[in-house]
Design an enzyme around this catalytic site. Sequence first.
Site, PDB file in Angstrom:
ATOM      1  N   LEU A   1      26.916  52.235 -10.236  1.00 47.01           N
ATOM      2  CA  LEU A   1      27.239  53.622  -9.843  1.00 47.01           C
ATOM      3  C   LEU A   1      26.518  54.656 -10.713  1.00 47.01           C
ATOM      4  O   LEU A   1      26.902  55.823 -10.733  1.00 47.01           O
ATOM      5  CB  LEU A   1      28.752  53.887  -9.851  1.00 47.01           C
ATOM      6  CG  LEU A   1      29.588  53.066  -8.871  1.00 47.01           C
ATOM      7  CD1 LEU A   1      31.063  53.483  -8.924  1.00 47.01           C
ATOM      8  CD2 LEU A   1      29.066  53.203  -7.441  1.00 47.01           C
TER       9      LEU A   1
ATOM     10  N   TYR B   1       6.549  52.207 -11.455  1.00 46.11           N
ATOM     11  CA  TYR B   1       7.527  51.775 -10.449  1.00 46.11           C
ATOM     12  C   TYR B   1       6.962  50.592  -9.660  1.00 46.11           C
ATOM     13  O   TYR B   1       7.583  49.527  -9.556  1.00 46.11           O
ATOM     14  CB  TYR B   1       7.882  52.951  -9.522  1.00 46.11           C
ATOM     15  CG  TYR B   1       8.562  52.510  -8.257  1.00 46.11           C
ATOM     16  CD1 TYR B   1       9.777  51.829  -8.303  1.00 46.11           C
ATOM     17  CD2 TYR B   1       7.986  52.755  -7.008  1.00 46.11           C
ATOM     18  CE1 TYR B   1      10.395  51.401  -7.141  1.00 46.11           C
ATOM     19  CE2 TYR B   1       8.599  52.334  -5.845  1.00 46.11           C
ATOM     20  CZ  TYR B   1       9.798  51.657  -5.908  1.00 46.11           C
ATOM     21  OH  TYR B   1      10.401  51.227  -4.763  1.00 46.11           O
TER      22      TYR B   1
END
Length: 322
Positions: A33, A141
Amino acid sequence: MKVFVTGGAGYIGSVTSELLLDAGHEVVVFDNLERGHRAAIDSRAQFVQGDLRDRNCVINAMTDARPDAVMHFAAYALVPESMAKPEIYFGNNVVGCVNLTDGMLAAGVAKIVFSSTCATYGQPDRVPITEQEKQLPANPYGESKLICEKILDWHKKLRGLKPVCLRYFNACGATEKFGEDHDPETHIIPIVLQVALGKRRSVKMFGDDYDTHDGTCVRDYIHIVDLAQAHILALTGEFEGAFNLGNGKGNSVLEVIETAREVTGHPIPAEKVGRRPGDPAILVAAADKARDVLKWRPKFPDLKSIIESAWNWHRAHPEGYA
Ligand code: UDP
């Protein structure tokens, strides 16, 4: 099947969980989360709050759940952030994959559908891009995802894992329930829709001097529901290897803005600014392999219907999941 979905509170993970549950599968969402949202977890899923960087936590969650398969979405996924903070991309995405595969080996789980990316190709020699294109990422990334693909490939050869790597092009759009809500938002479609909602004054166009038909970058925008369907196909068949997921159509930044103006009826002011570091000029998929082997058939291939679905979600959720 019982599916362990990492990142099930995130954008692509939430929609894929929804479709898995609709199709009658059981879902265990594993998410810290940090960037996902509690409200994005389908209420029919079991939820385990945990962090992939915590090896024991992952192993315990996996051995408790004993799933039939894993879908691995949890990762940092912002190109500009990865150029500014490469260490967090390797620290989260690569370490997370190492711990996840340790958990799978500990629990005897072989099948994994991995959320990879066209960013593993970097600046391609040939467009549309096939799975055979060289993989030379232009940003950390893409590099972090490529390292994960290689980890999975070695585990396939040496440990009997059964990985399928799905290399997404630009995920966008929404279902009625779940959509895109990042903080900060960096993706072009939610940004233009935030302008239309009056939450931003204008959109910045990063570079208009690329070697493309109108000078702005070209991307292959693919609806999130079509991406989710490809995961379900990859899960339920005996497939292996890597598959590109895109529509095979390129749209420029300017075309995205113009389509969003048409869909929203808002003028969406745009300002030209310099290039964003790490952006290749053109990324368009050759997705014939996914069509031929997975029998994947995208249902929302046109940019207008993609932006319409995102617009419907953003209008219904002007504050995102907050
Ligand atoms: N882009 C832009 N303005 C923005 C955000 C993105 O011009 O505010 C451009 C970006 O440079 C790229 C394209 O839109 O050429 C898609 O970027 P996005 O961040 O949505 O996805 P990416 O291709 O980086 O995964």
